[in-house]
Design an enzyme around this catalytic site. Structure first.
Site, PDB file in Angstrom:
ATOM      1  N   ASN A 129     125.111 -46.476 -14.564  1.00  0.00           N
ATOM      2  CA  ASN A 129     124.449 -45.078 -14.492  1.00  0.00           C
ATOM      3  C   ASN A 129     125.282 -44.634 -13.307  1.00  0.00           C
ATOM      4  O   ASN A 129     124.845 -44.623 -12.478  1.00  0.00           O
ATOM      5  CB  ASN A 129     123.163 -44.819 -14.595  1.00  0.00           C
ATOM      6  CG  ASN A 129     122.517 -43.497 -14.448  1.00  0.00           C
ATOM      7  OD1 ASN A 129     123.475 -42.623 -14.331  1.00  0.00           O
ATOM      8  ND2 ASN A 129     121.375 -43.417 -14.131  1.00  0.00           N
ATOM      9  N   LYS A 189     125.312 -41.466 -12.392  1.00  0.00           N
ATOM     10  CA  LYS A 189     124.582 -40.508 -11.826  1.00  0.00           C
ATOM     11  C   LYS A 189     125.580 -39.219 -11.448  1.00  0.00           C
ATOM     12  O   LYS A 189     126.679 -38.946 -12.271  1.00  0.00           O
ATOM     13  CB  LYS A 189     123.634 -40.730 -10.696  1.00  0.00           C
ATOM     14  CG  LYS A 189     122.813 -41.959 -11.073  1.00  0.00           C
ATOM     15  CD  LYS A 189     121.746 -42.015 -10.316  1.00  0.00           C
ATOM     16  CE  LYS A 189     120.778 -43.313 -10.623  1.00  0.00           C
ATOM     17  NZ  LYS A 189     119.591 -43.574  -9.752  1.00  0.00           N
ATOM     18  N   HIS A 215     115.355 -40.455 -18.007  1.00  0.00           N
ATOM     19  CA  HIS A 215     115.360 -41.098 -16.847  1.00  0.00           C
ATOM     20  C   HIS A 215     114.547 -40.320 -15.747  1.00  0.00           C
ATOM     21  O   HIS A 215     114.148 -39.244 -15.771  1.00  0.00           O
ATOM     22  CB  HIS A 215     116.957 -40.910 -16.196  1.00  0.00           C
ATOM     23  CG  HIS A 215     117.037 -41.608 -14.709  1.00  0.00           C
ATOM     24  ND1 HIS A 215     116.559 -41.346 -13.695  1.00  0.00           N
ATOM     25  CD2 HIS A 215     117.867 -42.815 -14.809  1.00  0.00           C
ATOM     26  CE1 HIS A 215     117.104 -42.037 -12.908  1.00  0.00           C
ATOM     27  NE2 HIS A 215     117.696 -43.458 -13.497  1.00  0.00           N
ATOM     28  N   GLU A 222     114.659 -39.583 -12.826  1.00  0.00           N
ATOM     29  CA  GLU A 222     115.261 -38.280 -11.884  1.00  0.00           C
ATOM     30  C   GLU A 222     115.131 -37.010 -12.900  1.00  0.00           C
ATOM     31  O   GLU A 222     114.886 -35.860 -12.271  1.00  0.00           O
ATOM     32  CB  GLU A 222     116.624 -38.752 -11.542  1.00  0.00           C
ATOM     33  CG  GLU A 222     116.509 -39.576 -10.367  1.00  0.00           C
ATOM     34  CD  GLU A 222     117.849 -40.517 -10.395  1.00  0.00           C
ATOM     35  OE1 GLU A 222     118.852 -40.155 -10.862  1.00  0.00           O
ATOM     36  OE2 GLU A 222     117.773 -41.703  -9.530  1.00  0.00           O
ATOM     37  N   GLU A 233     112.587 -48.917 -15.693  1.00  0.00           N
ATOM     38  CA  GLU A 233     112.684 -48.534 -14.234  1.00  0.00           C
ATOM     39  C   GLU A 233     111.560 -47.889 -13.576  1.00  0.00           C
ATOM     40  O   GLU A 233     111.263 -47.022 -13.724  1.00  0.00           O
ATOM     41  CB  GLU A 233     113.805 -47.381 -14.597  1.00  0.00           C
ATOM     42  CG  GLU A 233     115.186 -47.811 -15.078  1.00  0.00           C
ATOM     43  CD  GLU A 233     116.483 -47.259 -14.838  1.00  0.00           C
ATOM     44  OE1 GLU A 233     117.417 -47.779 -14.431  1.00  0.00           O
ATOM     45  OE2 GLU A 233     116.361 -45.813 -14.464  1.00  0.00           O
ATOM     46  N   GLY A 257     117.249 -46.839  -6.533  1.00  0.00           N
ATOM     47  CA  GLY A 257     117.768 -46.276  -5.232  1.00  0.00           C
ATOM     48  C   GLY A 257     117.126 -46.697  -3.881  1.00  0.00           C
ATOM     49  O   GLY A 257     117.618 -46.212  -2.722  1.00  0.00           O
ATOM     50  N   SER A 315     117.865 -50.900  -8.403  1.00  0.00           N
ATOM     51  CA  SER A 315     118.211 -51.807  -7.397  1.00  0.00           C
ATOM     52  C   SER A 315     118.622 -53.070  -7.949  1.00  0.00           C
ATOM     53  O   SER A 315     118.819 -53.982  -7.074  1.00  0.00           O
ATOM     54  CB  SER A 315     117.277 -51.851  -6.303  1.00  0.00           C
ATOM     55  OG  SER A 315     116.821 -50.640  -5.655  1.00  0.00           O
TER      56      SER A 315
HETATM   57  P1  PGA Z   1     119.903 -47.791  -8.853  1.00  0.00           P
HETATM   58  O1  PGA Z   1     119.606 -46.978 -10.086  1.00  0.00           O
HETATM   59  O2  PGA Z   1     120.327 -49.029  -9.379  1.00  0.00           O
HETATM   60  O3  PGA Z   1     120.887 -47.015  -7.762  1.00  0.00           O
HETATM   61  O4  PGA Z   1     118.359 -48.245  -8.261  1.00  0.00           O
HETATM   62  C1  PGA Z   1     119.059 -47.324 -11.290  1.00  0.00           C
HETATM   63  C2  PGA Z   1     118.862 -46.176 -12.172  1.00  0.00           C
HETATM   64  O5  PGA Z   1     118.483 -45.041 -11.577  1.00  0.00           O
HETATM   65  O6  PGA Z   1     119.255 -46.063 -13.151  1.00  0.00           O
END
Ligand code: PGA
Length: 254
Positions: free
Chosen positions: A8, A10, A96, A98, A168, A174, A213
């Protein structure tokens, strides 16, 4: 079950940068990996079609990160399922955290998006996960159950490959704080159980990804778990070497 690793990206990468990332990835990943692991990348809208032109004809699949559920019309700034399809997508990330947290997406919207994707023959990568506060107050499973049941309300599937679910935990995204394999497995097993209620026998073959992560050095511990069938990778998917290492480390334990 064949694991699935999706990157992903982003809101990262210009067109040029996205093209160089995907080209590097194709060079680094040995061709034999695709027999054992399915791989996809999810660039931003502007990079979908350029990236598609590079990966088309290769085993790497294309995913979008978001979609709007209406077919077409006066929805300035939005992108439809047909547009995603025509840009070469086979998957789309939905729900997601976010999007839920920053853009106010509700469970109801997530459901409409899943339905629109299903109708168009695109595969939703449905994200669910609890916040730190919810985990600390013992509400993890309750939140996951609510998110799943509402996102999948009225959604029929005929094959296990028509849906992917990504767990997630918001506190792991992140932050560098990955869930332990057993913490993740516990929730994955619960997700599988809910899917069994909805889709009976198909549930055992629906791929459940872990996200939050994921890095080259922690992916094997996660995918070794019984109900963890791959990963949704954010930060570590932005470097071809790291993403390739995640795919290769997955392959070594399956
Ligand atoms: P990350 O994000 O691997 O940077 O923690 C995962 C995601 O949001 O899909």
């Amino acid at each position: 079950m064949k694991p699935f690793i999706c990157g992903n990206w982003k809101m990262h990468k210009t067109v040029e940068e996205a093209l160089s990332l995907v080209k590097e990835l194709l060079v680094i990943l040995p061709h034999t990996v695709y027999e054992k692991v399915d791989v996809a990348v999810a660039p931003s809208f502007t990079n979908l079609y350029p990236v598609y032109q590079v990966i088309s004809g290769t085993p790497v699949a294309l995913s979008a990160q978001n979609v709007y559920f209406e077919k077409e019309g006066a929805f300035t700034g939005e992108v439809s399922v047909d547009m995603l399809k025509s840009a070469g997508c086979s998957y789309c990330i939905v729900g997601h955290s976010e999007r839920r947290r920053i853009f106010g997406e509700t469970d109801e919207w997530v459901n409409l998006k899943v339905r629109a994707l299903k109708d168009a023959g695109l595969i939703p990568i449905l994200c669910v996960g609890e916040t730190l506060e919810e985990r600390e107050s013992g509400k993890t499973l309750e939140v996951i159950e609510r998110q799943l049941n509402s996102a999948l309300e009225g959604v029929d599937i005929r094959g296990a490959d028509e849906l992917v679910v990504a767990y997630e935990p918001v506190w792991a995204i992140g932050t560098g704080k990955v869930a332990t394999p057993s913490q993740a497995q516990e929730v994955h097993a619960f997700i599988r159980q809910i899917l069994e209620g909805l889709y009976k026998d198909l549930a055992k073959d629906i791929r459940l990804l872990y996200g939050g992560s994921v890095k080259p050095d922690n992916v094997s511990g996660l995918v070794k778990e019984r109900d963890i069938d791959g990963a949704l990778v954010g930060g570590a998917s932005l470097k071809a070497q790291d993403f390739a290492a995640i795919v290769i480390n997955t392959l070594e334990v399956v």
